[in-house]
Enzyme design. Sequence first.
Site, PDB file in Angstrom:
ATOM      1  CB  SER A   1      -9.304  -5.589  48.287  1.00  0.00           C
ATOM      2  OG  SER A   1     -10.301  -6.567  48.547  1.00  0.00           O
TER       3      SER A   1
ATOM      4  CG  ASN B   1      -8.106 -15.035  23.893  1.00  0.00           C
ATOM      5  OD1 ASN B   1      -9.259 -15.349  24.181  1.00  0.00           O
ATOM      6  ND2 ASN B   1      -7.846 -14.060  23.042  1.00  0.00           N
ATOM      7  CB  ALA B   2     -10.694 -14.005  28.108  1.00  0.00           C
ATOM      8  N   GLY B   3      -8.743 -14.275  30.642  1.00  0.00           N
ATOM      9  CA  GLY B   3      -8.571 -14.823  31.978  1.00  0.00           C
ATOM     10  C   GLY B   3      -9.233 -13.952  33.020  1.00  0.00           C
ATOM     11  CG  HIS B   4     -12.738 -13.045  33.455  1.00  0.00           C
ATOM     12  ND1 HIS B   4     -14.005 -13.120  32.929  1.00  0.00           N
ATOM     13  CD2 HIS B   4     -12.054 -12.191  32.663  1.00  0.00           C
ATOM     14  CE1 HIS B   4     -14.080 -12.348  31.858  1.00  0.00           C
ATOM     15  NE2 HIS B   4     -12.915 -11.776  31.683  1.00  0.00           N
ATOM     16  CB  THR B   5      -8.357 -13.703  39.005  1.00  0.00           C
ATOM     17  OG1 THR B   5      -7.332 -14.123  38.091  1.00  0.00           O
ATOM     18  CG2 THR B   5      -8.056 -14.248  40.383  1.00  0.00           C
TER      19      THR B   5
ATOM     20  CE  LYS C   1     -13.034  -8.093  30.690  1.00  0.00           C
ATOM     21  NZ  LYS C   1     -11.680  -7.495  30.685  1.00  0.00           N
ATOM     22  N   GLY C   2     -13.566 -10.049  36.157  1.00  0.00           N
ATOM     23  CA  GLY C   2     -14.008 -11.249  36.849  1.00  0.00           C
ATOM     24  C   GLY C   2     -14.650 -10.946  38.178  1.00  0.00           C
ATOM     25  CE  LYS C   3     -14.259  -6.666  44.117  1.00  0.00           C
ATOM     26  NZ  LYS C   3     -13.502  -5.762  44.979  1.00  0.00           N
TER      27      LYS C   3
ATOM     28  CG  ASP D   1      -5.065  -8.392  31.589  1.00  0.00           C
ATOM     29  OD1 ASP D   1      -5.500  -9.562  31.612  1.00  0.00           O
ATOM     30  OD2 ASP D   1      -4.223  -7.993  30.757  1.00  0.00           O
TER      31      ASP D   1
ATOM     32  CD  GLN E   1     -10.161 -11.066  24.604  1.00  0.00           C
ATOM     33  OE1 GLN E   1     -11.250 -10.915  24.104  1.00  0.00           O
ATOM     34  NE2 GLN E   1      -9.638 -12.268  24.754  1.00  0.00           N
TER      35      GLN E   1
ATOM     36  CB  SER F   1     -12.977  -2.822  42.833  1.00  0.00           C
ATOM     37  OG  SER F   1     -12.295  -3.943  43.357  1.00  0.00           O
TER      38      SER F   1
END
Length: 431
Positions: free
Chosen positions: A415, A38-42, A16-18, A13, A224, A413
């Site tokens: 924002s 199970n991983a989540g990237h926004t 990493k997505g951004k 969390d 993760q 980063s």
Amino acid sequence: MANVAVVGVQWGDEGKGKIVDWLSSRADVVVRFQGGHNAGHTLVVGEQVYKLSLLPSGIVREQTYSIIGNGVVVDPWALLAEIERVEKQGLHVTPARLLVADNAALILPVHGAVDRARELARGEGKIGTTGRGIGPAYEDKVARRAIRLCDLADERVLARKVDELLFHHNALLRGFGADEIDRDGLLAQLREIAPKVLPYAGPAWQVLGDRIRDGARVLFEGAQGAMLDVDHGTYPYVTSSNTTAGNAAAGSGVGPGSVGYVLGICKAYTTRVGSGPFPTELTDAIGERIGEKGREFGVVTGRKRRCGWFDATMVRQAIRVGGIDGIALTKLDVLDGFDELKVAVGYELDGKRLDRLPADERAQAAVVPIYETFEGWTDSTAGARSWRQLPATAIKYVRRIEELIQAPVALLSTSPERDDTILVTDPFAAR
């Protein structure tokens, strides 16, 4: 130009997505190399917010080729649902843009059933899994009974493997007092989904190797974080795969020389989802304030994240284990407005000072952080795109973190927006 591996250096969390999305503008190929859905990237792109789990973050860029590597365990139903979801947001996901390794192990409904039954049986000793079957799927892979994506193309092989799989897992489910999985029903589900997912299947190792030889720039995307690594994390409160950069090559089907610069992602504070030790956790109003400002809820599960001060000792350890060349420090803006900030610079255990997080579970739960205190800042850092837009005290905080973790800040980063990033070192041009 170096190929770049992006990995988390906390408990996941980290944003990493951004960062992967931001870097993918410089990449030709983005590869997911471990984990599951199970991983989540926004990713925030203009007015659109994309929530990805299995799909590589590069999928939001039309010119980028995306690969799900052999190190990922793939739930085919979750994959198709995610593709359908992002297509409704205007993305076009076709086999021409997305390749899934044909030797990737599959997550089946039986894996989720076993995962949830086992977690329920643990009671207060639960690990904190998402219940989506990732752990049992990796267990089957190691035990050599996994059903792989390529198996969906051969009904005789598929039927034999389903029998072997259910012989093992239905015995477990009976032991837990849970409903068993029906063989014919599972086979029918697999036959139904096979023609929908097989068009994406192929020899990822070969395609990726050819792209690299042709000079493509590759971004290896981890899921993760280092402290959830099955070997190096806070075991047993970990995921079921190696999350460090050392797995980028094996999980993608290329040699270790294909990975150049390793970029570690960490927040300017610390969060954790689920159970397990967390030395710098704040259970007071300050922790609540950090969580509210940072919108700290899991992308996949919606679970509230535990929050605490930045742990330089833990991050330094993750940097050593992961061979991190530089870090991307995220969510600095969440710390705006605090009178003072703290950073853990070591631990105390049984009257002795430690400069590392110990391996055994008891010690991890017992360590007490030793803090260094910093002056906070009142001016906003949100949206800053250069150092001169940052308060002097914020710069001092970042510079001290660099010293403590023994690694430079390559990106900062400020924002969730893609372009609100201060570039210090371009990882692709670093070597």
